[in-house]
Design an enzyme around this catalytic site. Structure first.
Site, PDB file in Angstrom:
ATOM      1  N   ASP A  97       0.269  -7.717  10.243  1.00 28.57           N
ATOM      2  CA  ASP A  97       1.392  -6.935   9.737  1.00 28.57           C
ATOM      3  C   ASP A  97       1.006  -6.377   8.374  1.00 28.57           C
ATOM      4  O   ASP A  97       1.205  -7.007   7.343  1.00 28.57           O
ATOM      5  CB  ASP A  97       2.635  -7.813   9.635  1.00 28.57           C
ATOM      6  CG  ASP A  97       3.897  -6.991   9.448  1.00 28.57           C
ATOM      7  OD1 ASP A  97       3.795  -5.757   9.279  1.00 28.57           O
ATOM      8  OD2 ASP A  97       4.992  -7.577   9.476  1.00 28.57           O
ATOM      9  N   ALA A  98       0.407  -5.191   8.391  1.00 27.66           N
ATOM     10  CA  ALA A  98      -0.042  -4.550   7.158  1.00 27.66           C
ATOM     11  C   ALA A  98       0.579  -3.176   6.967  1.00 27.66           C
ATOM     12  O   ALA A  98       0.494  -2.602   5.885  1.00 27.66           O
ATOM     13  CB  ALA A  98      -1.572  -4.440   7.143  1.00 27.66           C
ATOM     14  N   LYS A  99       1.181  -2.622   8.024  1.00 25.05           N
ATOM     15  CA  LYS A  99       1.908  -1.341   7.978  1.00 25.05           C
ATOM     16  C   LYS A  99       1.094  -0.255   7.282  1.00 25.05           C
ATOM     17  O   LYS A  99       1.596   0.479   6.423  1.00 25.05           O
ATOM     18  CB  LYS A  99       3.272  -1.520   7.305  1.00 25.05           C
ATOM     19  CG  LYS A  99       4.188  -2.501   8.047  1.00 25.05           C
ATOM     20  CD  LYS A  99       5.550  -2.620   7.385  1.00 25.05           C
ATOM     21  CE  LYS A  99       6.458  -3.573   8.139  1.00 25.05           C
ATOM     22  NZ  LYS A  99       6.034  -4.997   8.035  1.00 25.05           N
ATOM     23  N   ARG A 100      -0.141  -0.118   7.672  1.00 22.72           N
ATOM     24  CA  ARG A 100      -1.006   0.893   7.062  1.00 22.72           C
ATOM     25  C   ARG A 100      -0.670   2.279   7.592  1.00 22.72           C
ATOM     26  O   ARG A 100      -0.286   2.449   8.753  1.00 22.72           O
ATOM     27  CB  ARG A 100      -2.479   0.573   7.336  1.00 22.72           C
ATOM     28  CG  ARG A 100      -2.951  -0.756   6.768  1.00 22.72           C
ATOM     29  CD  ARG A 100      -2.726  -0.836   5.270  1.00 22.72           C
ATOM     30  NE  ARG A 100      -3.421  -1.960   4.669  1.00 22.72           N
ATOM     31  CZ  ARG A 100      -2.887  -2.827   3.829  1.00 22.72           C
ATOM     32  NH1 ARG A 100      -1.613  -2.706   3.498  1.00 22.72           N
ATOM     33  NH2 ARG A 100      -3.594  -3.800   3.307  1.00 22.72           N
ATOM     34  N   THR A 127       0.059  -3.346  12.670  1.00 19.92           N
ATOM     35  CA  THR A 127       1.238  -2.510  12.462  1.00 19.92           C
ATOM     36  C   THR A 127       0.861  -1.314  11.591  1.00 19.92           C
ATOM     37  O   THR A 127       0.111  -1.443  10.621  1.00 19.92           O
ATOM     38  CB  THR A 127       2.390  -3.287  11.799  1.00 19.92           C
ATOM     39  OG1 THR A 127       1.969  -3.776  10.526  1.00 19.92           O
ATOM     40  CG2 THR A 127       2.843  -4.448  12.672  1.00 19.92           C
TER      41      THR A 127
END
EC number: 4.1.1.23
Length: 281
Positions: A97-100, A127
């Site tokens: 879960d890093a939402k890059r 993510t």
């Protein structure tokens, strides 16, 4: 680079065998304190290793939140590398879960960091944010396909700020979120038993009947437990797409630590409630 079986196929099998529950690994300062650990690298390492030991052999997915490791600098990232590797070795799939989200070579760099099979932080899925335009994710899509990994793309998130972007209506009359979902359906077209490109759809967002969630890919659903959603809410939120939902529980499980047996008991309780909800939905 060795290639894994596609993420969607591996995820479908894991969900069928272990149930769809995803347990988050969120070592934020308040949880470290609740566990009696220091807000330092030693506490971080003890926390993450305990969670992996407790549940990695019994859930389909684990989701470490990169930010809570990154805040300790390079030593925290080293703990994250170990956490990912040990969780995968125990048989669970890891969603980072890093939402890059970025453009061009920068997005390609993020993809290399998390989706290249030989990278220290290689994860089964990542993510990502599409809000520089869905096409900006192309480097991550391409490398995920090449390596057998997957993506979870932010679509309908549960944070109160989300609707100002996600519910905005385009010139063609379709909302931004609906456009993201349509792109994912196109990515997954023809894939069996499940596509590798999923959406993040909050379990707390309420009635989603206006949206077509049939993207032939997984739907990562944060919000179960401490954020207010219950397993029993899932059928009403996700409707016909329920079988492809991966409900995420973080604090609802993690607050039971550091006792391994208590962590396992909480995991099993949520897993059973989710199985019951899916079977009844």
């Amino acid at each position: 680079m060795s290639v894994l079986e596609p993420f969607g196929a591996r995820l479908r099998r894991a969900m069928d065998e272990r149930g769809p529950l995803c347990v988050g690994i969120d070592p934020h300062a308040s949880l470290l304190a609740e566990w009696g650990l220091g807000d330092d690298v030693a506490g971080l390492e003890r926390f993450s290793r305990t969670v992996v030991e407790a549940v990695a052999d019994r859930v389909a997915v684990m989701k470490p939140q990169s930010a809570f490791f990154e805040r300790f600098g390079s030593r925290g990232v080293a703990v994250l590398e170990t956490c990912v590797q040990e969780a995968r070795a125990a048989g669970t799939l890891v969603v980072m879960d890093a939402k890059r989200g970025d453009i061009g070579s920068t997005m390609a760099g993020y993809a290399e960091a998390y989706l290249h099979k030989d990278a220290p932080l290689f994860s089964d899925a990542l993510t990502v944010s599409p809000y520089l335009g869905y096409g900006s994710l192309s480097p991550a899509v391409a490398l995920a396909r090449e390596s057998g990994a997957g993506l979870f793309v932010l679509a309908l998130t549960s944070n109160p700020e989300g609707p100002e972007v996600q519910h905005a209506v385009r010139a063609d009359g379709r909302t931004v979120a609906a456009t993201v979902l349509a792109h994912l359906a196109a990515e997954n077209a023809g894939e069996e038993p499940l596509g590798s490109f999923g959406a993040v759809v909050g379990a707390t967002v309420g009635d989603l009947s206006a949206y077509d969630l049939a993207v032939n890919g997984p739907l990562l659903a944060p919000g179960v437990g401490a954020q207010g959603a219950t397993p029993a809410d899932l059928p009403a939120v996700f409707g016909p797409a329920l079988r492809n939902v991966v409900p995420n529980v973080s604090r609802g499980v993690l607050r039971q630590g550091p006792d391994v047996r208590a962590l396992r008991a909480a995991t099993e309780r949520f897993a059973e409630e989710i199985r019951t909800a899916v079977a009844g939905g």
